[in-house]
Scaffold this motif. Structure first.
Motif, PDB file in Angstrom:
ATOM      1  N   ALA A  39       0.897  -1.408  -0.517  1.00 30.49           N
ATOM      2  CA  ALA A  39       0.134   0.178  -0.178  1.00 30.49           C
ATOM      3  C   ALA A  39       0.967   1.159  -0.422  1.00 30.49           C
ATOM      4  O   ALA A  39       1.985   1.310   0.354  1.00 30.49           O
ATOM      5  CB  ALA A  39      -0.690  -0.136   1.559  1.00 30.49           C
ATOM      6  N   SER A  44       2.945   4.269   0.814  1.00 30.60           N
ATOM      7  CA  SER A  44       2.571   4.503   2.852  1.00 30.60           C
ATOM      8  C   SER A  44       2.557   5.468   3.158  1.00 30.60           C
ATOM      9  O   SER A  44       1.995   6.051   4.272  1.00 30.60           O
ATOM     10  CB  SER A  44       4.383   4.226   2.678  1.00 30.60           C
ATOM     11  N   VAL A  45       2.398   6.357   2.449  1.00 24.29           N
ATOM     12  CA  VAL A  45       1.748   8.019   2.897  1.00 24.29           C
ATOM     13  C   VAL A  45       0.501   8.759   2.179  1.00 24.29           C
ATOM     14  O   VAL A  45       1.391   9.243   1.119  1.00 24.29           O
ATOM     15  CB  VAL A  45       2.452   9.084   4.140  1.00 24.29           C
ATOM     16  N   ALA A  46      -0.297   8.741   2.241  1.00 27.59           N
ATOM     17  CA  ALA A  46      -1.515   9.340   1.313  1.00 27.59           C
ATOM     18  C   ALA A  46      -1.866  10.642   1.729  1.00 27.59           C
ATOM     19  O   ALA A  46      -2.996   9.803   2.968  1.00 27.59           O
ATOM     20  CB  ALA A  46      -1.977   8.632  -0.022  1.00 27.59           C
ATOM     21  N   VAL A  47      -2.816  11.567   1.059  1.00 25.34           N
ATOM     22  CA  VAL A  47      -4.182  12.033   1.606  1.00 25.34           C
ATOM     23  C   VAL A  47      -4.761  11.062   2.030  1.00 25.34           C
ATOM     24  O   VAL A  47      -5.888  10.706   3.094  1.00 25.34           O
ATOM     25  CB  VAL A  47      -4.483  12.454   0.694  1.00 25.34           C
ATOM     26  N   ASN A  74      -4.460   8.008   3.549  1.00 22.72           N
ATOM     27  CA  ASN A  74      -4.475   7.386   4.874  1.00 22.72           C
ATOM     28  C   ASN A  74      -4.093   8.570   5.615  1.00 22.72           C
ATOM     29  O   ASN A  74      -3.702   8.195   6.926  1.00 22.72           O
ATOM     30  CB  ASN A  74      -3.718   6.320   4.726  1.00 22.72           C
ATOM     31  N   LEU A  75      -4.301   9.912   6.060  1.00 25.13           N
ATOM     32  CA  LEU A  75      -4.165  10.085   6.742  1.00 25.13           C
ATOM     33  C   LEU A  75      -5.620  10.621   7.819  1.00 25.13           C
ATOM     34  O   LEU A  75      -6.001  10.259   7.412  1.00 25.13           O
ATOM     35  CB  LEU A  75      -3.469  12.248   6.508  1.00 25.13           C
ATOM     36  N   ASN A  76      -4.667  11.262   9.005  1.00 18.13           N
ATOM     37  CA  ASN A  76      -5.744  11.172  10.440  1.00 18.13           C
ATOM     38  C   ASN A  76      -6.695  12.426   9.880  1.00 18.13           C
ATOM     39  O   ASN A  76      -6.798  13.392   9.183  1.00 18.13           O
ATOM     40  CB  ASN A  76      -5.632  12.432  11.472  1.00 18.13           C
ATOM     41  N   PRO A  77      -8.454  12.061   9.486  1.00 23.23           N
ATOM     42  CA  PRO A  77      -9.206  12.322   9.015  1.00 23.23           C
ATOM     43  C   PRO A  77      -9.652  14.014   9.903  1.00 23.23           C
ATOM     44  O   PRO A  77     -10.325  15.098   9.040  1.00 23.23           O
ATOM     45  CB  PRO A  77     -10.320  11.306   9.088  1.00 23.23           C
ATOM     46  N   LEU A 102      -7.313  16.405   7.660  1.00 20.95           N
ATOM     47  CA  LEU A 102      -8.275  16.888   6.805  1.00 20.95           C
ATOM     48  C   LEU A 102      -8.865  18.164   6.861  1.00 20.95           C
ATOM     49  O   LEU A 102      -9.521  18.550   5.957  1.00 20.95           O
ATOM     50  CB  LEU A 102      -8.736  14.874   6.217  1.00 20.95           C
TER      51      LEU A 102
END
Lengths: 474, 474
Positions: A2, A4-7, A9-12, A15
């Motif tokens: 997957a 590793s870091v994308a919008v 899978n960030l802390n909602p 966002l």
């Protein structure tokens, strides 16, 4: 594998957070500023005028000399041993720097301090509060912070367990509150200031919104009051403040009092009263009301935004709750010592009889008179413009006029997929270089039908009535 | 009416968070310090020696003169126009202050800056990184912060959605990481450093812990590496670093590189390599690896903890993720300008040929030699004491000896309802005034059977083998 870091899978909560005073329009302004540097003359203006935030020294306001003398001497204490220093610095700046250094263990302005701030500086802050209010203040109640913002975040972090915890906030509001509540996963409960009565704060409105939130199962933890108002500039009357204090006590709410504009009052018939003074005046002691007062070196006549100094005074919390506040503060070790020193200075400026007093007073008065003059000039200018109306600027550093956009402008905004006020602010920027914040960034709407605005920022964007603030332009 | 604010209704993440370096023992030390002031002679020592945290200026280390000269001039720029200033300040401090002020819009050190920090200072930081690493660095990748801690918090806030998100952290670890993960609601995945091999970091251990966490449904987002180690003082070998970088790329982990002790290396056979340099050296570009490097003005030979300066260099994040980092930074407006200036200075100290160079170099070498000498003296002293053994102090500012407590001490601790190491540290404090941190505060245990230590801090407290760190004592 997957990503590793994308919008996605960030802390909602990150966002969801919005922060209009440094949002889209400011980012566009920074791009234009670069364009001005690389291609001078390519735009219809020569400079960007940042009126999006209270940042007076960026608009040419000079720092208070006494404060900067003391900071320079504390930064480089070996100056205090040199003979030439006496001709470069005022005598009371020298003695003040010596006094401050003597309260810092090892005179070490480069050491981490106590996580609440250096004790001697907190003593000075408490003395300043006591003098201002006429009621005692205690250094143990002071938490010195890097500006007021980290204090607000700490309180939100402490109080908010999940989205069933709510905080009552004024609308329009300084978006730090909506941003911090979103980041910490709580719910903003709006109460609406009444533009028709000069941004009046009605207890009946507070009650209505509180009951409405409770009926939805929200545990309302605290009430935020900004006085003088940001971005609306109103100054609360004393009896209104008494009612607010009683309301918080009766309803079991923490009163979070944003009092960073306490020195910024521009009308003769209004006066700043801290909520702690009001509470004590009507006989409420520590146990009656948990109360947090935020103060900052960034506003007032000092305007030292870049120094990141401030404090919160916490009263009415139990010892065990206070321990938790201390723990959060300790995870960040301490606030910056320069800001700590400055916080002690603004709460204890030169006094009559001090060598610097006359110069200090002239600088202070000059800055406050200039702010008052500009606030009045802007208010008059707005009210003389077609399609714009604006309430009286009683205090703080902003005006929040109402702009009646013609239908064609609203349609053009719609076609550009922008809120009408954001569209207007962008066009203003592109035509003049002036940066303002659309009223929607503060949660402002014409109708009161939109609740929980922070959870549904798109709602109400079709509304033709839009407000935007303008910081005082010279 | 429910009580408005009580420990029972606070954010449980706050309650869960622990921060040993400013915890129970430090609070007790502050009480004893007050007692020394009010009742001198009432304790078997005259002063408290805070060895609980790297805070060199609190232990008498002097700040670097050049840095403080520049800060004082930037705080009070009108000094630059005075003739006397030339005799009080070095010529290159004056020219450096002028250069710095010229990069600040309006020369306003009292204005909020760009939320990533003043562009000209970020340019200077990037130039310093490029010179250090031999690979290019970009000012747009730099986020200047109030010390390293806020940068770490920002990353945790960004990456952690809930307790199913994990962060691999070394054990023993600097408790900022466990505290920040607890505050942001994620899970700390421990990997254990091997005391027998000088706190070696084995890739097999990383793999084992990663797989174990994944088998429990944890989405492991990032790997924290502290190099030089805190509190363990080891310096990673280059080939070990290459393996770590490959591991992060292959496993899709963000590499969070705590590199704040990059100047603190005390042995000739070890050298600091930034993880970015390592990654670029083995041919990894931006797209191969999201990498964050934390640096601070608080450590090194500068030790300017109280100034709260630092930065993080972020590479390998997409533009849209970067935007979210910027948004979080913008909610706090900006870091303090004094700390920003200092961050640019430590990454660009005086160079050969500058007026201050000789004095600067003498101060820097003197401090680093003193730290190295004290580290070695402490290491030798520990290894000569009965029941204590200690690894080589290669770098950073701490020693982390192992203390073999006799059975009776363990029983006395149990009777006092304390962990044996906390009991020892309290007794050490009460007998000598020396403040240390019990190893359990760093998650240290003798056996490797305890996983997710941060979620079960009570586990392992009966263990007789306890470590505690001692910052270098003169």
């Amino acid at each position: 594998m997957a990503p590793s870091v994308a919008v996605e899978n960030l802390n909602p909560k990150v966002l969801k957070c919005e922060y209009a005073v440094r949002g889209e329009i400011v980012i566009h302004a920074q791009r234009l500023q670069q364009q001005l540097q690389t291609q001078p003359g390519s735009l219809p203006f020569d400079e960007i005028l940042y009126c999006n935030i209270g940042n007076p020294q960026s608009l040419g306001q000079q720092p208070v000399t006494f404060f900067r003398e003391v900071l320079a001497l504390c930064d480089h204490p070996s100056l205090l041993e040199k003979e030439e220093t006496k001709s470069l610095f005022s005598a009371d700046a020298i003695s003040r720097a010596k006094r401050i250094l003597s309260t810092i263990p090892g005179r070490a302005t480069g050491a981490y301090s106590h996580s609440q701030g250096i004790k001697g500086l907190r003593d000075a802050i408490a003395a300043g509060i006591a003098l201002r209010d006429g009621f005692p203040a205690n250094a143990d109640d002071i938490f010195v912070t890097d500006g007021a913002s980290p204090g607000v975040h700490m309180m939100m972090q402490l109080l908010l367990r999940d989205e069933k915890d709510g905080i009552l906030c004024p609308i329009p509001q300084y978006p730090l509150y909506s941003a911090s509540i979103a980041l910490h996963g709580g719910t903003l409960i709006p109460y609406y200031l009444d533009e028709k009565t000069g941004w009046g704060l009605e207890i009946s409105e507070l009650k209505k919104q509180l009951e409405d939130a409770r009926s939805k199962g929200i545990d309302v933890r605290a009430l935020v009051v900004i006085n003088p108002g940001n971005p609306t500039g109103q100054v609360l009357a004393e009896d209104n403040q008494c009612d607010i204090v009683r309301f918080c006590k009766n309803e079991g709410l923490v009163l979070l009092a944003d009092e960073v504009y306490q020195e910024n009052i521009y009308v003769d018939d209004k006066k700043f009263n801290s909520f702690k003074k009001i509470a004590r005046s009507i006989g409420y002691g520590e146990d009656d009301l948990p109360l947090v007062s935020f103060q900052s070196v960034s506003k007032g006549y000092y305007g030292e935004c870049g120094k990141r100094g401030g404090y919160m005074e916490i009263t009415g919390f139990s010892a065990s709750v206070r321990e938790q506040v201390y723990k959060i503060a300790s995870v960040n070790l301490c606030s910056n010592i320069t800001g700590q020193i400055l916080a002690s200075l603004i709460m204890n400026p030169p006094k009559e009889g001090d060598e610097s007093y006359a110069a200090y007073k002239a600088e202070k008065d000059g800055i406050l008179q200039s702010l008052a003059r500009r606030a009045k000039a802007l208010e008059d200018a707005f009210n003389n413009l077609e399609g714009i109306s604006c309430n009286k600027a009683e205090g703080a550093m902003y005006l929040f006029p109402q702009i009646h956009l013609p239908q064609k402008a609203i349609e053009a905004a719609k076609a550009a997929k922008k809120a009408p006020d954001a569209f207007y602010a962008l066009r203003l920027l592109e035509a003049t270089g002036i940066v303002v914040v659309p009223g929607s960034g503060f949660g402002q709407v014409s109708s009161r039908n939109m609740a929980y605005q922070v959870h549904d920022p798109a709602a109400g964007r079709q509304d033709p009535r839009r407000d935007h603030p303008l910081q005082g332009v010279p």
